[in-house]
Design a protein around this motif. Structure first.
Motif, mmCIF file in Angstrom:
data_model
loop_
_atom_site.group_PDB
_atom_site.id
_atom_site.type_symbol
_atom_site.label_atom_id
_atom_site.label_comp_id
_atom_site.label_asym_id
_atom_site.label_seq_id
_atom_site.Cartn_x
_atom_site.Cartn_y
_atom_site.Cartn_z
ATOM 1 N N ARG A 5 -40.746 -20.901 -18.891
ATOM 2 C CA ARG A 5 -41.202 -22.141 -19.524
ATOM 3 C C ARG A 5 -40.842 -22.186 -21.008
ATOM 4 O O ARG A 5 -40.841 -23.256 -21.612
ATOM 5 C CB ARG A 5 -42.706 -22.321 -19.316
ATOM 6 C CG ARG A 5 -43.058 -22.609 -17.862
ATOM 7 C CD ARG A 5 -44.546 -22.820 -17.662
ATOM 8 N NE ARG A 5 -44.862 -23.025 -16.265
ATOM 9 C CZ ARG A 5 -44.942 -24.212 -15.671
ATOM 10 N NH1 ARG A 5 -44.707 -25.305 -16.380
ATOM 11 N NH2 ARG A 5 -45.244 -24.322 -14.390
ATOM 12 N N ALA A 6 -40.538 -21.027 -21.580
ATOM 13 C CA ALA A 6 -40.088 -21.005 -22.973
ATOM 14 C C ALA A 6 -38.679 -21.567 -23.110
ATOM 15 O O ALA A 6 -38.206 -21.787 -24.231
ATOM 16 C CB ALA A 6 -40.128 -19.579 -23.516
ATOM 17 N N SER A 63 -37.014 -16.313 -29.676
ATOM 18 C CA SER A 63 -36.692 -17.017 -28.436
ATOM 19 C C SER A 63 -37.289 -16.252 -27.265
ATOM 20 O O SER A 63 -36.745 -15.237 -26.831
ATOM 21 C CB SER A 63 -35.175 -17.154 -28.260
ATOM 22 O OG SER A 63 -34.880 -17.756 -27.018
ATOM 23 N N SER A 64 -38.400 -16.738 -26.758
ATOM 24 C CA SER A 64 -39.047 -16.083 -25.627
ATOM 25 C C SER A 64 -38.323 -16.368 -24.324
ATOM 26 O O SER A 64 -38.657 -15.805 -23.286
ATOM 27 C CB SER A 64 -40.504 -16.551 -25.519
ATOM 28 O OG SER A 64 -41.230 -16.225 -26.684
ATOM 29 N N CYS A 65 -37.329 -17.271 -24.382
ATOM 30 C CA CYS A 65 -36.571 -17.589 -23.184
ATOM 31 C C CYS A 65 -35.675 -16.426 -22.775
ATOM 32 O O CYS A 65 -35.431 -16.218 -21.593
ATOM 33 C CB CYS A 65 -35.733 -18.849 -23.426
ATOM 34 S SG CYS A 65 -34.686 -19.342 -22.047
ATOM 35 N N ASN A 66 -35.175 -15.679 -23.732
ATOM 36 C CA ASN A 66 -34.266 -14.577 -23.429
ATOM 37 C C ASN A 66 -35.015 -13.400 -22.820
ATOM 38 O O ASN A 66 -36.147 -13.090 -23.201
ATOM 39 C CB ASN A 66 -33.552 -14.113 -24.698
ATOM 40 C CG ASN A 66 -32.622 -15.177 -25.250
ATOM 41 O OD1 ASN A 66 -32.061 -15.964 -24.491
ATOM 42 N ND2 ASN A 66 -32.472 -15.211 -26.565
ATOM 43 N N ILE A 120 -32.911 -23.610 -14.987
ATOM 44 C CA ILE A 120 -33.671 -22.397 -15.270
ATOM 45 C C ILE A 120 -33.792 -21.588 -13.979
ATOM 46 O O ILE A 120 -34.153 -22.124 -12.930
ATOM 47 C CB ILE A 120 -35.053 -22.741 -15.849
ATOM 48 C CG1 ILE A 120 -34.875 -23.545 -17.145
ATOM 49 C CG2 ILE A 120 -35.859 -21.473 -16.120
ATOM 50 C CD1 ILE A 120 -36.159 -24.081 -17.718
ATOM 51 N N TYR A 121 -33.484 -20.298 -14.057
ATOM 52 C CA TYR A 121 -33.354 -19.470 -12.867
ATOM 53 C C TYR A 121 -34.672 -18.903 -12.338
ATOM 54 O O TYR A 121 -34.682 -18.294 -11.265
ATOM 55 C CB TYR A 121 -32.408 -18.302 -13.154
ATOM 56 C CG TYR A 121 -30.974 -18.730 -13.393
ATOM 57 C CD1 TYR A 121 -30.466 -19.895 -12.849
ATOM 58 C CD2 TYR A 121 -30.123 -17.953 -14.181
ATOM 59 C CE1 TYR A 121 -29.149 -20.276 -13.067
ATOM 60 C CE2 TYR A 121 -28.806 -18.329 -14.402
ATOM 61 C CZ TYR A 121 -28.336 -19.498 -13.842
ATOM 62 O OH TYR A 121 -27.032 -19.870 -14.065
ATOM 63 N N TYR A 122 -35.753 -19.069 -13.081
ATOM 64 C CA TYR A 122 -37.044 -18.521 -12.652
ATOM 65 C C TYR A 122 -38.108 -19.620 -12.691
ATOM 66 O O TYR A 122 -37.979 -20.593 -13.436
ATOM 67 C CB TYR A 122 -37.497 -17.385 -13.573
ATOM 68 C CG TYR A 122 -36.686 -16.119 -13.480
ATOM 69 C CD1 TYR A 122 -37.139 -15.034 -12.734
ATOM 70 C CD2 TYR A 122 -35.474 -15.989 -14.148
ATOM 71 C CE1 TYR A 122 -36.406 -13.855 -12.660
ATOM 72 C CE2 TYR A 122 -34.724 -14.820 -14.076
ATOM 73 C CZ TYR A 122 -35.204 -13.756 -13.331
ATOM 74 O OH TYR A 122 -34.485 -12.591 -13.254
#
Length: 382
Positions: free
Chosen positions: A284-285, A297-300, A349-351
């Motif tokens: 969700r980040a 970047s919490s997405c990484n 987004i893969y998750y």
């Protein structure tokens, strides 16, 4: 009750609660209550995780400032100024307008023109989109079921995947593979249940039910010649303790794993083990935010973090399975480079959470690993 009953002359009430600072906090307490929660909530949304201590302190300070402003510039004038009927009308109209706006936004699932909403519309956050009840094999109720009827429900299956919710990650991958491989003889089913590794010797009640039903299914379905075992292996490998069941040690898990691999080989089935995918992402980040409070970047998902979460099971699995000539499939090879594991590709987004794939994740893995999967699963080459 005790404080009120003690009266204004009691020592604590007279010296502590009558202190001017505490009285002031009492005066602004209701607007403080109203302000603090949305501010803390929005900071969490912006950061896509719990904000740092510094930001939480800042949020509380901002809440106090806004509460003071509301008390002195809104609440006090409303209480003391005249024209009560006009104030009532304005307040009533304001509440009605806010309520109507909230209802419209809610019914439209938010403001669709926002960048975050547009990305959100591309992705799905329901990780049950490729999970179906296991009733077709258990003939019983749903117990956190993660089964999948497969790519050709009207045909007899040739491949059965057994595992838990993380094992269900591979359902969209197998579906995508079946569409691209051009192998009409590849027909899969998936039997999965939450926290169910697939080994009856160490399984909780509902897990054992599914495994026993799976084995009964295999006994009457001779078309199945390949068994895929896939689960959240790092969770189980070092021992685990599920609420309501007997704790399982690492040695018990290893013994059960080896026994079940041998069991399916003893049935004349080819056994393949899918290793666990990278976990620990914060998908969700990856949604676009209009503002950010930090450069983080919490997405990484860093490879080091993914490997840490993956635990120590790989060395044992690799050595043991190689010794008995059981093939494995490793998602890390395709989802990670030297530093980072993939979480997103543009707007896809893969998750859906820290450990479960979205449909996009499974499809990406099928595309990236196409050649290996063709060798591993293509029945015409076996």
């Amino acid at each position: 009750f005790c404080l009120i009953f003690a009266g204004p002359t009691a020592w604590f009430n007279r010296l502590v609660l009558s202190n001017r600072l505490l009285v002031w906090i009492g005066l602004i307490s209701f607007p403080l209550y109203l302000w603090h929660w949305p501010i803390l909530s929005f900071i969490r949304i912006i950061e896509s995780e719990a904000p740092s201590l510094g930001y939480r302190v800042l949020a509380v300070g901002l809440s106090v400032l806004l509460a003071w402003m509301i008390y002195y510039f809104v609440e006090q004038p409303i209480r003391t100024n005249g024209k009560s009927s006009l104030k009532i009308a304005v307040l009533t109209a304001s509440i009605a307008a806010l309520g109507l706006a909230g209802m419209v936004i809610f019914q439209n699932n938010g403001v669709s023109t926002r960048a975050a909403a547009q990305i959100n519309g591309v992705n799905t956050w329901d990780n049950l989109t490729f999970a179906t009840p296991c009733k077709f094999v258990t003939n019983g109720p749903n117990h956190d079921d993660w089964c999948n009827i497969g790519n050709a429900p009207d045909k007899s299956p040739t491949t059965v995947l057994i595992g838990d919710s993380v094992g269900n990650n591979f359902a969209p991958m197998l579906q995508r593979y079946s569409e691209q491989a051009g192998d009409s003889t590849f027909v899969f089913r998936q039997f999965g249940r939450g926290l169910c590794h697939g080994f009856p010797e160490i399984a909780y009640e509902n897990c054992a039910e599914l495994v026993n039903a799976t084995r009964a299914y295999l006994a009457i379905t001779p078309s199945v010649d390949t068994i895929i075992l896939a689960a959240n292996w790092p969770l189980y490998f070092n021992g685990f303790d599920r609420v309501g069941s007997t704790p399982v040690s690492s040695e018990q898990f290893k013994a059960a794993f080896e026994k079940n691999v041998a069991y399916y080989q003893g049935l004349g089935k080819r056994v393949i083990v899918f290793l666990a995918p990278p976990v620990g992402a914060n998908p969700r980040a990856c949604l676009t935010r209009p503002i950010r409070l930090s450069d983080k970047s919490s997405c990484n998902l860093a490879l080091a973090e993914a490997l840490h979460n993956d635990g120590q099971y790989r060395a044992y699995f690799t050595m043991y399975l190689k010794s008995i000539k059981v093939d494995t499939f490793d998602p890390f090879k395709y989802m990670c480079d030297e530093t980072i594991c993939k979480v997103t590709d543009g707007t896809r987004i893969y998750y859906v959470d820290h450990e479960h794939f979205s449909v996009f994740g499974g499809q990406f893995l099928a595309d990236a690993a196409r050649n290996e999967l063709r060798v591993l699963l293509n029945r015409t080459s076996q």
